[in-house]
Design an enzyme around this catalytic site. Sequence first.
Site, short mmCIF file in Angstrom:
data_model
loop_
_atom_site.label_atom_id
_atom_site.label_comp_id
_atom_site.label_asym_id
_atom_site.label_seq_id
_atom_site.Cartn_x
_atom_site.Cartn_y
_atom_site.Cartn_z
N ASP A 7 147.53 -71.37 3.66
CA ASP A 7 147.23 -72.43 2.66
C ASP A 7 147.40 -71.75 1.25
OD1 ASP A 7 146.03 -74.83 1.68
OD2 ASP A 7 144.46 -73.56 0.86
N SER A 8 147.57 -72.72 0.37
CA SER A 8 147.65 -72.30 -1.06
C SER A 8 146.44 -71.54 -1.60
CB SER A 8 148.14 -73.56 -1.95
OG SER A 8 147.07 -74.56 -1.67
N CYS A 70 147.79 -76.41 4.51
CA CYS A 70 147.98 -77.01 3.20
C CYS A 70 148.64 -78.49 3.38
CB CYS A 70 148.72 -76.29 2.11
SG CYS A 70 148.78 -76.91 0.55
N GLU A 149 135.64 -76.67 -5.68
CA GLU A 149 135.96 -75.35 -5.88
C GLU A 149 134.37 -74.84 -6.67
OE1 GLU A 149 139.63 -73.55 -6.42
OE2 GLU A 149 140.38 -74.39 -4.79
N CYS A 181 143.59 -83.88 2.34
CA CYS A 181 143.60 -82.44 1.56
C CYS A 181 142.50 -81.64 2.01
CB CYS A 181 143.18 -82.96 0.01
SG CYS A 181 143.18 -81.25 -0.94
N HIS A 183 140.36 -79.71 0.75
CA HIS A 183 139.02 -79.78 0.25
C HIS A 183 138.37 -80.77 0.66
CE1 HIS A 183 141.34 -76.60 -1.95
NE2 HIS A 183 140.25 -76.56 -2.72
N1 DGN Z 1 145.55 -77.01 -0.19
C1 DGN Z 1 145.78 -78.29 -0.92
C2 DGN Z 1 146.19 -79.36 0.01
O1 DGN Z 1 145.82 -79.46 1.16
O2 DGN Z 1 146.69 -80.15 -0.50
C3 DGN Z 1 144.91 -78.18 -1.92
C4 DGN Z 1 144.70 -77.43 -3.22
C5 DGN Z 1 146.01 -77.42 -4.05
O3 DGN Z 1 147.01 -76.70 -3.88
N2 DGN Z 1 146.08 -78.22 -5.10
#
Ligand code: DGN
Length: 257
Positions: A7-8, A70, A149, A181, A183
């Site tokens: 993931d990012s 992600c 976050e 997403c 989060h």
């Molecule tokens: N992990 C990203 C997503 O699911 O779109 C969210 C975090 C991001 O890179 N903005």
Amino acid sequence: EPIGIFDSGVGGLTVLKELRRILPYEDIIYLGDTARVPYGIRSPETVTRYSFECTEFLLSKKIKLLVVACNTVSAISLKEIQKKVSIPVVGVIEPGARAAVDSTKNGKIGIIGTEATIKSSAYFKAIKAISEDLEVFGLACPLFVPLVEEGWTNGIIVRLIVEEYLKSMLEIAVDTLVLGCTHYPLLKGVIQDVMKDVSLVDSAIETAKVVRKVLEEQGVNSNEQGVRGQGRLKFYVTDSTDKFVSIGERFLQSKIE
Ligand code: DGN
């Protein structure tokens, strides 16, 4: 052989949590590209370049399956990653889209995600590919990621922000809303409160189910407890570990060692 997941940043830990829950005996390697988060604001070319680097790192660990946790990467770069590698690659869009199609009764599906995910229309296309007749409404909610976050997942301020964003979804009267997403599962409680009877689709849960199915089909699942009990978890990040661990433990709802 382990499953690789990237993931990012920390967000993909919501997907790891679900994988862990339904596949407790698998070894899993998680990579969070914390030095370059967020991907959601970057160009498609950059997202693809970063995700190739993450993919290559995990391939060097001899993984048997790759999970792209992600939504932004799954929306933009999944096909290119699949072309590049020979192991199965599972993204989060397709599983979420399928669950939404199964869930809707009035044919109106809402999608929420980052700017990049919504702009890509990836969920829209995935749903339309399954059924032409459904109506799909996308909405970017860029404040949700920083809220989560910060650990703000309930309370009056969060509630007001969620209400303000989702007002349009209530007006349209979608009966299904995809949390598109990584989060957003942490905001599920507030989102459900605001959206009342609307069904929420958690892409993390749906993705974990697809991973289990693919492993079973390929006959490479580790569903035996064996001698060493639970599978091993290993974490890699591209920036310092402190913040990843403190925020990550909230996402994973267990200790990160
Ligand atoms: N992990 C990203 C997503 O699911 O779109 C969210 C975090 C991001 O890179 N903005």
